[in-house]
Design a protein around this motif. Structure first.
Motif, short mmCIF file in Angstrom:
data_model
loop_
_atom_site.label_atom_id
_atom_site.label_comp_id
_atom_site.label_asym_id
_atom_site.label_seq_id
_atom_site.Cartn_x
_atom_site.Cartn_y
_atom_site.Cartn_z
N THR A 53 -12.54 25.98 85.53
CA THR A 53 -11.57 24.94 85.88
C THR A 53 -12.27 23.65 86.30
OG1 THR A 53 -10.00 26.63 86.63
CG2 THR A 53 -9.64 24.38 87.41
N ARG A 54 -13.43 23.77 86.94
CA ARG A 54 -14.10 22.60 87.49
C ARG A 54 -15.04 21.90 86.51
NH1 ARG A 54 -15.86 24.81 93.54
NH2 ARG A 54 -13.72 25.04 94.36
N ILE A 55 -15.35 22.53 85.40
CA ILE A 55 -16.33 21.96 84.48
C ILE A 55 -15.94 20.56 84.02
CG2 ILE A 55 -17.13 22.14 82.07
CD1 ILE A 55 -17.74 25.05 82.57
N GLN A 56 -14.67 20.35 83.71
CA GLN A 56 -14.24 19.04 83.24
C GLN A 56 -14.47 17.97 84.31
OE1 GLN A 56 -10.11 18.75 82.01
NE2 GLN A 56 -10.61 17.13 80.54
N ASP A 57 -14.16 18.29 85.56
CA ASP A 57 -14.40 17.34 86.65
C ASP A 57 -15.89 17.07 86.83
OD1 ASP A 57 -11.68 17.12 87.18
OD2 ASP A 57 -11.70 18.77 88.63
N TRP A 58 -16.70 18.11 86.72
CA TRP A 58 -18.15 17.94 86.85
C TRP A 58 -18.70 17.05 85.74
CZ3 TRP A 58 -19.05 23.89 87.68
CH2 TRP A 58 -18.70 24.23 88.98
N GLN A 59 -18.16 17.19 84.55
CA GLN A 59 -18.62 16.35 83.45
C GLN A 59 -18.37 14.87 83.73
OE1 GLN A 59 -16.91 17.56 79.72
NE2 GLN A 59 -18.17 19.39 79.53
N LYS A 60 -17.22 14.57 84.32
CA LYS A 60 -16.82 13.18 84.54
C LYS A 60 -17.47 12.56 85.76
CE LYS A 60 -12.23 13.83 82.46
NZ LYS A 60 -10.76 13.83 82.72
N ASP A 61 -17.91 13.37 86.70
CA ASP A 61 -18.42 12.87 87.98
C ASP A 61 -19.93 12.68 87.90
OD1 ASP A 61 -18.99 12.23 90.57
OD2 ASP A 61 -18.10 14.02 91.47
N SER A 62 -20.37 11.43 87.80
CA SER A 62 -21.81 11.15 87.68
C SER A 62 -22.57 11.53 88.95
CB SER A 62 -22.03 9.67 87.36
OG SER A 62 -21.50 8.85 88.40
N ASN A 63 -21.87 11.64 90.08
CA ASN A 63 -22.54 12.04 91.32
C ASN A 63 -22.98 13.50 91.28
OD1 ASN A 63 -22.25 9.53 92.66
ND2 ASN A 63 -20.12 10.02 93.14
N VAL A 64 -22.38 14.27 90.38
CA VAL A 64 -22.74 15.68 90.23
C VAL A 64 -24.00 15.83 89.38
CG1 VAL A 64 -21.99 17.83 89.11
CG2 VAL A 64 -20.42 16.58 90.60
N HIS A 65 -24.25 14.86 88.51
CA HIS A 65 -25.34 14.99 87.53
C HIS A 65 -26.70 14.88 88.20
CE1 HIS A 65 -22.13 13.29 84.59
NE2 HIS A 65 -21.89 14.54 84.94
N GLN A 66 -27.59 15.77 87.82
CA GLN A 66 -28.95 15.84 88.34
C GLN A 66 -29.95 15.88 87.19
OE1 GLN A 66 -28.96 19.43 90.83
NE2 GLN A 66 -29.08 18.13 92.62
N PRO A 67 -31.22 15.60 87.48
CA PRO A 67 -32.24 15.82 86.44
C PRO A 67 -32.29 17.30 86.02
CG PRO A 67 -33.12 14.41 88.17
CD PRO A 67 -31.79 14.93 88.66
N LEU A 68 -32.27 17.53 84.72
CA LEU A 68 -32.39 18.88 84.18
C LEU A 68 -33.77 19.14 83.59
CD1 LEU A 68 -28.97 19.28 82.29
CD2 LEU A 68 -29.54 19.98 84.62
N ILE A 69 -34.32 18.12 82.92
CA ILE A 69 -35.64 18.26 82.29
C ILE A 69 -36.44 16.98 82.55
CG2 ILE A 69 -36.90 18.49 80.11
CD1 ILE A 69 -34.58 20.11 79.02
#
Length: 305
Positions: free
Chosen positions: A233-249
């Motif tokens: 349910t939360r994946i769509q909100d996480w995609q849109k929220d740049s504050n959630v995004h972190q370095p992955l590689i």
């Protein structure tokens, strides 16, 4: 090869257009473009950040994988299936880094067997990079002014978030419908068909999966006992929220390629005697040696007939 040819060959090597990049799955997410990194221990040396960066959206935004449990494999081996290379897995094994995010899989304390499923999802929001060239990086970011243990600089970052759900299927006869459901979910996530469409029967089946542990980017997964339905349910909100995004590689270039500086002529340096990572490695080696000694005693005491 004469001296002139050797010099020209070395010059061409240093001026390779692409440099000599290495990639690391991110454990410590506070690194930024221009941050220094010790590739021998997989630790950030500083958290310098450069503002003059290039950006683009990745062509492939979503990656989803469904993995089956295997009791013959240890937990560190499963990290390889979600893009942790040998170097970073070795650093985790030797306790040179503290697991964060999905690397906390190694802390999982339940048995892994044929009734275990791993649902991995990664969303790539953007790429950022520095436009660096051999021996000219000082135009963008100054070289370290003091001696450093760093071997590389972060020159490219893939941003996003990722989630790993470990699902235990309690009954064997339950496995086939659960697998069909998980494949159905994985196919939608892989194609970035968000929100995931689930029937009432799908939701009912998900609600019966009550032995689930979730690891993920700390900005979106702050507790490991959330339900699979909550994650979806939360994946769509996480995609849109740049504050959630972190370095992955992190993609990094060696300092000796980036800077024309004698202190970087040696690819890497020996760690200082007081380096805490050295002590951790020695502790692990000693523990392994003790285990080998104990096993030897056990074999010696086995009956001969």
């Amino acid at each position: 090869m004469n001296e002139r040819s050797r010099s020209l060959s070395s010059l061409n090597l240093l001026k390779s257009q692409d440099g000599y990049p290495i990639e690391r799955k991110v454990i410590e997410a506070s690194g930024r473009l221009g941050s220094l990194y010790d590739a021998s221990t997989d630790n950030l040396i500083d958290r310098h950040a450069v503002q003059k960066v290039e950006r683009k959206i990745p062509r492939r935004r979503s990656i989803c994988r469904l993995l089956l449990g295997d009791q013959s494999k240890d937990l560190i081996s499963f990290l390889k299936d979600i893009d942790f290379d040998d170097a970073i897995r070795q650093s985790i094994c030797l306790q040179m880094v503290t697991p964060n995010g999905i690397s906390r899989l190694i802390e999982y304390n339940q048995p892994i067997d044929e009734n275990t499923r791993f649902l991995y999802y990664s969303y790539r929001a953007r790429k950022e990079w520095l436009d660096v060239t051999a021996h000219q990086t000082n135009r963008i970011v100054a070289a370290p002014s003091l001696p450093t243990e760093a071997t590389h600089m972060i020159t490219k970052i893939l941003w996003g978030f990722e989630v790993l759900c470990i699902i235990q299927i309690l009954k064997n006869e339950f496995a086939n419908p659960v697998d069909r459901l998980l494949h159905h979910i994985c196919d939608q996530l892989q194609d970035n068909r968000i929100p995931v469409k689930l029937s009432s029967n799908d939701r009912q089946l998900i609600n019966q999966l009550n032995n689930i542990i979730v690891y993920g980017s700390e900005t979106c997964v702050n507790q490991s006992n959330i339900s699979l339905l909550t994650v979806l349910t939360r994946i769509q909100d996480w995609q849109k929220d740049s504050n959630v995004h972190q370095p992955l590689i992190y993609t990094m270039q060696p300092l000796r390629w980036l800077y024309n500086n004698p202190q970087f002529d040696v690819p890497c340096t020996f760690p200082r005697p007081d380096n805490p990572h050295t002590a951790r490695i020695e502790n692990v080696i000693n523990r392994i040696n003790n285990q080998i000694t104990d096993l030897g005693k056990i074999f010696l005491n086995l009956p001969t007939n």
